[in-house]
Design a protein around this motif. Sequence first.
Motif, PDB file in Angstrom:
ATOM      1  N   PHE A  68       0.842  -1.193   0.000  1.00 19.78           N
ATOM      2  CA  PHE A  68       0.000   0.000   0.000  1.00 19.78           C
ATOM      3  C   PHE A  68       0.883   1.252   0.000  1.00 19.78           C
ATOM      4  O   PHE A  68       2.039   1.210   0.431  1.00 19.78           O
ATOM      5  CB  PHE A  68      -0.889   0.041   1.259  1.00 19.78           C
ATOM      6  N   HIS A  69       0.300   2.352  -0.450  1.00 21.34           N
ATOM      7  CA  HIS A  69       0.944   3.636  -0.225  1.00 21.34           C
ATOM      8  C   HIS A  69       1.011   3.878   1.276  1.00 21.34           C
ATOM      9  O   HIS A  69      -0.001   3.750   1.976  1.00 21.34           O
ATOM     10  CB  HIS A  69       0.168   4.753  -0.924  1.00 21.34           C
ATOM     11  N   ASN A  70       2.179   4.214   1.753  1.00 22.71           N
ATOM     12  CA  ASN A  70       2.408   4.419   3.183  1.00 22.71           C
ATOM     13  C   ASN A  70       1.976   5.836   3.560  1.00 22.71           C
ATOM     14  O   ASN A  70       2.775   6.659   4.034  1.00 22.71           O
ATOM     15  CB  ASN A  70       3.886   4.179   3.493  1.00 22.71           C
ATOM     16  N   VAL A  71       0.692   6.114   3.342  1.00 25.35           N
ATOM     17  CA  VAL A  71       0.156   7.471   3.488  1.00 25.35           C
ATOM     18  C   VAL A  71      -1.220   7.381   4.147  1.00 25.35           C
ATOM     19  O   VAL A  71      -2.147   6.779   3.593  1.00 25.35           O
ATOM     20  CB  VAL A  71       0.032   8.167   2.115  1.00 25.35           C
ATOM     21  N   CYS A  72      -1.370   7.997   5.302  1.00 23.96           N
ATOM     22  CA  CYS A  72      -2.662   8.024   5.983  1.00 23.96           C
ATOM     23  C   CYS A  72      -3.663   8.825   5.161  1.00 23.96           C
ATOM     24  O   CYS A  72      -3.327   9.868   4.581  1.00 23.96           O
ATOM     25  CB  CYS A  72      -2.497   8.637   7.370  1.00 23.96           C
ATOM     26  N   ARG A  73      -4.911   8.366   5.132  1.00 17.04           N
ATOM     27  CA  ARG A  73      -5.940   9.011   4.327  1.00 17.04           C
ATOM     28  C   ARG A  73      -6.483  10.287   4.977  1.00 17.04           C
ATOM     29  O   ARG A  73      -7.285  10.997   4.371  1.00 17.04           O
ATOM     30  CB  ARG A  73      -7.091   8.029   4.072  1.00 17.04           C
ATOM     31  N   ARG A  75      -4.383  12.983   6.934  1.00 13.09           N
ATOM     32  CA  ARG A  75      -3.518  14.144   6.702  1.00 13.09           C
ATOM     33  C   ARG A  75      -2.154  13.721   6.144  1.00 13.09           C
ATOM     34  O   ARG A  75      -1.152  14.409   6.349  1.00 13.09           O
ATOM     35  CB  ARG A  75      -3.342  14.924   8.005  1.00 13.09           C
ATOM     36  N   ALA A  76      -2.111  12.572   5.460  1.00 13.54           N
ATOM     37  CA  ALA A  76      -0.914  12.123   4.733  1.00 13.54           C
ATOM     38  C   ALA A  76       0.251  11.752   5.642  1.00 13.54           C
ATOM     39  O   ALA A  76       1.398  11.765   5.212  1.00 13.54           O
ATOM     40  CB  ALA A  76      -0.471  13.173   3.712  1.00 13.54           C
ATOM     41  N   GLY A  77      -0.034  11.400   6.888  1.00 13.70           N
ATOM     42  CA  GLY A  77       1.037  10.936   7.755  1.00 13.70           C
ATOM     43  C   GLY A  77       1.586   9.597   7.297  1.00 13.70           C
ATOM     44  O   GLY A  77       0.928   8.833   6.590  1.00 13.70           O
ATOM     45  N   PRO A  94       0.792   7.654  13.548  1.00 17.50           N
ATOM     46  CA  PRO A  94       1.323   8.338  14.726  1.00 17.50           C
ATOM     47  C   PRO A  94       0.970   9.823  14.804  1.00 17.50           C
ATOM     48  O   PRO A  94       1.317  10.485  15.778  1.00 17.50           O
ATOM     49  CB  PRO A  94       2.838   8.152  14.567  1.00 17.50           C
ATOM     50  N   TYR A  95       0.261  10.331  13.780  1.00 17.09           N
ATOM     51  CA  TYR A  95      -0.100  11.747  13.777  1.00 17.09           C
ATOM     52  C   TYR A  95      -1.428  11.985  14.495  1.00 17.09           C
ATOM     53  O   TYR A  95      -1.513  12.747  15.459  1.00 17.09           O
ATOM     54  CB  TYR A  95      -0.143  12.244  12.332  1.00 17.09           C
ATOM     55  N   HIS A  96      -2.500  11.295  14.049  1.00 13.57           N
ATOM     56  CA  HIS A  96      -3.819  11.509  14.644  1.00 13.57           C
ATOM     57  C   HIS A  96      -4.525  10.205  15.033  1.00 13.57           C
ATOM     58  O   HIS A  96      -5.717  10.216  15.341  1.00 13.57           O
ATOM     59  CB  HIS A  96      -4.727  12.277  13.674  1.00 13.57           C
ATOM     60  N   LEU A 118     -18.176   8.691   8.736  1.00 13.38           N
ATOM     61  CA  LEU A 118     -17.079   8.437   7.803  1.00 13.38           C
ATOM     62  C   LEU A 118     -17.389   7.179   6.997  1.00 13.38           C
ATOM     63  O   LEU A 118     -17.857   6.176   7.549  1.00 13.38           O
ATOM     64  CB  LEU A 118     -15.766   8.246   8.557  1.00 13.38           C
ATOM     65  N   ASN A 119     -17.116   7.220   5.700  1.00 11.83           N
ATOM     66  CA  ASN A 119     -17.362   6.073   4.819  1.00 11.83           C
ATOM     67  C   ASN A 119     -16.110   5.202   4.779  1.00 11.83           C
ATOM     68  O   ASN A 119     -15.161   5.503   4.052  1.00 11.83           O
ATOM     69  CB  ASN A 119     -17.751   6.552   3.423  1.00 11.83           C
ATOM     70  N   ALA A 120     -16.128   4.146   5.570  1.00 10.36           N
ATOM     71  CA  ALA A 120     -14.950   3.278   5.642  1.00 10.36           C
ATOM     72  C   ALA A 120     -14.606   2.669   4.291  1.00 10.36           C
ATOM     73  O   ALA A 120     -13.440   2.356   4.020  1.00 10.36           O
ATOM     74  CB  ALA A 120     -15.186   2.176   6.671  1.00 10.36           C
ATOM     75  N   ASN A 121     -15.586   2.516   3.422  1.00 15.51           N
ATOM     76  CA  ASN A 121     -15.346   1.869   2.129  1.00 15.51           C
ATOM     77  C   ASN A 121     -14.436   2.681   1.215  1.00 15.51           C
ATOM     78  O   ASN A 121     -13.858   2.133   0.270  1.00 15.51           O
ATOM     79  CB  ASN A 121     -16.677   1.606   1.422  1.00 15.51           C
ATOM     80  N   VAL A 122     -14.323   3.981   1.456  1.00 17.09           N
ATOM     81  CA  VAL A 122     -13.501   4.818   0.573  1.00 17.09           C
ATOM     82  C   VAL A 122     -12.278   5.372   1.288  1.00 17.09           C
ATOM     83  O   VAL A 122     -11.539   6.168   0.719  1.00 17.09           O
ATOM     84  CB  VAL A 122     -14.339   5.981  -0.013  1.00 17.09           C
ATOM     85  N   LEU A 123     -12.035   4.946   2.528  1.00 14.85           N
ATOM     86  CA  LEU A 123     -10.926   5.513   3.299  1.00 14.85           C
ATOM     87  C   LEU A 123      -9.822   4.497   3.588  1.00 14.85           C
ATOM     88  O   LEU A 123      -8.948   4.745   4.418  1.00 14.85           O
ATOM     89  CB  LEU A 123     -11.455   6.091   4.615  1.00 14.85           C
TER      90      LEU A 123
END
Length: 374
Positions: A68-73, A75-77, A94-96, A118-123
């Motif tokens: 996966f992209h190592n990017v939180c959906r 704030r991009a942590g 570790p950010y939020h 929040l729509n878990a299916n798109v996050l």
Amino acid sequence: MTAPQSLPAWLYTDQRFFELEREKVFAQAWHIMGHINDAPNTGDYLTLDILGERVVTVRGEDGQLRSFHNVCRHRAGKIATEARGSCGHRFVCPYHAWSYKLDGSFAGAPKWQGFENLNANVLGLKPVDQEIAHGFIFIRFAPGLPSVKEMMAPYAEELEAFELEKLIPNGRVTLRPRPVNWKNVGDNYSDGMHIPVAHPGLSRLLAGSYKIESKPWIDKMWGRVTETPSNHWPERQYQKLLGAFDHIPAERRRLWAYYKLWPNIAFDIYPDQVDFMQFVPVSATQTMIREIAYVHPDTSSGASREMHAARYLNWRINRQVNAEDTVLIEGVQQGMESSSYATGPLSPSEVCLISFGNRMRDLIPEAKLERAPA
């Protein structure tokens, strides 16, 4: 008949061309994450940062590896912060503190943050295209190249004989910065003509047996360690140890084989260990060499004093080779800056450099220009 020419010098120094490479070469290229046995247990993960992209590969609850992209959906942590580690059964940013299951699906955000509906299916984490070949994990960001197995197919049979999928890591990834263009590292790796000139120790060990050949997507270089005793103690001891390794098939007992996969991944396969090297481009004049050694579990460190000694001697021998190569490639990089040099003739025997240059010119037409465009 006109001799083939090396790639023009400006391709090794020009940041504008480097940006073209990001788009035309590396977006479609396969990048190596590591080995399947770098992440043997549920929640074990590997990460890779390359050219502005961040990737994590994790072993799921079902035993499958996913990337996966190592990017939180949110704030991009960066959700996985170590080069290699374990997250248990959840990634927690570790950010939020947003969390994700091991299959990448969204697990939730802390209630106190006030998010509703929040729509878990798109996050979920954004997936990255992944392929496992010969026990190694590869990823890419865009389609375009053949599969890794197709690219390595010319040597599939001999690679299978090395049982690479059984390897386990012998240490951790090492990063070595170099003030050179990534192509200079790769060119030197596939160049056979400098071996008898610049590597006296390697020349003593391989005794004129070093050869190179090029296939469409992969180069091969190889030589056999001579039985004639070297006059240098580390080399002589290494030769003696190899002769005693009767658990290794005779035809591979003294074989040093190197494979370079387009565009920037290399495998060093020795009787005592297997290394991969990745020439990670940083800028037009900066490269990070990423590498790690692997061994077969039945000959892992501590299991065999002789094998352990052989790996130490291999390291001593190749430490000197690497030091010699470092001086060479840094000198070439400086020479590429000279106003006196544009391009040079290649010998017909320099098949790997010819093949690499042809592919670069096919992918990026500007590579055909002798001088940088205005």
